[in-house]
Design an enzyme around this catalytic site. Sequence first.
Site: not given
Ligand SMILES: C[S@@+](CC[C@H](N)C(=O)[O-])C[C@H]1O[C@@H](n2cnc3c(N)ncnc32)[C@H](O)[C@@H]1O
Length: 380
Positions: A208, A210-214, A263, A332
Amino acid sequence: MAALSPPNAAFLHDIVLTTLRNVTLLDFWADHLTGGKHLDHRTRWLLRIGLCQLFLLGVPSHAAVNETVAAAGRSGALVNAVLRRAGREEAALRSMSEEQPLSVRYSHPEFLVRRWIKIMGKAKTEALCQWNQEPPSTYVRLNGLHEEASTRLAQMPELEDLGDGFYRCEAAPREALKQGLCYAQDPSTAHAPRMLAPKPGEMVLDACAAPGGKTTLLAELMCNEGRIYACDASSVRLARLRDNLTRLKVRIAQVNAFDLLSDATPPFGDLQFDRILLDVPCSNSGVMRRRIDVRWRLQEAEFASLAETQKSIVESALRFLKPGGSLVYSTCSIDPEENQGVVKAVLASHPEMEMLESRLVFPPKDETDGAFAARLVKHA
Ligand SMILES: C[S@@+](CC[C@H](N)C(=O)[O-])C[C@H]1O[C@@H](n2cnc3c(N)ncnc32)[C@H](O)[C@@H]1O
């Protein structure tokens, strides 16, 4: 429309955010001053904005009243009378509001205050509500993948060095951010990648991303050696992820759209990973100081539905973890239903998994945004 001067733009920004942060308290005063009379939408907002300037921003009374009345049009007389009376009765209005419940004093939805009191008791709930009422600090994380970052940031006196690669600043250092010397990020966001502790050369899935901070911190911990699959369900958010990774000089990430709940065949085929980061979508209840919208749009039923989704996301990701590998689950949120509750449910249905550590960051105590991270390992 002519552009506002920087001081006027900053003042407008303050009025908007302080009003939104204090809506219930401002309504309490407005309702008392108007005897609970029905107010049309525009008049109510004008009173909120006027009272905010008078009582919360310390704007001199003549300026706050005159400017608000001037913007009021046909409700000018009412707004004028109410704000002038507010000025005369300030001390009484303030002491009346101090007798009100936390949901009014700190402008939080009643259901949330009730939920928090049940979870953590009244003192911690009040501390959290109080924390959420202050404007957030701006933080940046030094980009260790940029060879000049340490020297260049050390030459910027406007950055206060907090250690561990984080700096606090009054305003975002635009040029340094643009050049990829640093990334705007709260210190709480570093706990999950550091808990995952990926090593150079490993195969890592940031599912998960985006936007990539981690992702950028994972790449830094891996010294840009190995492979990170940075995936996300939202293709719109992937564009920002790609930009961030390029600007921050991440060379080991492969970006793909992938929904863990679909799937679809994974973009990484049948690869198995040494480490997986799952920074799942959540209520954002730990970042309510920074994101004022959260308290006003969150519904109580969302906690249970988010927890269901979060559990499904973890269960889907487990199939990609190597035996002996680690997975960090992070949010968070400070809500146990989304944090410990999800981990507990996953462990109950996956005897091959064990939790080795967890950390809850509580804003008033840690003085950062709230966050949760738990590290699970898959027995070989
Ligand atoms: C909390 S944000 C992630 C922030 C990111 N890790 C960062 O540090 O910048 C959660 C992310 O999970 C993605 N997401 C939500 N449901 C998802 C799924 N079923 N599979 C993959 N990604 C998903 C969202 O689009 C969102 O970008």
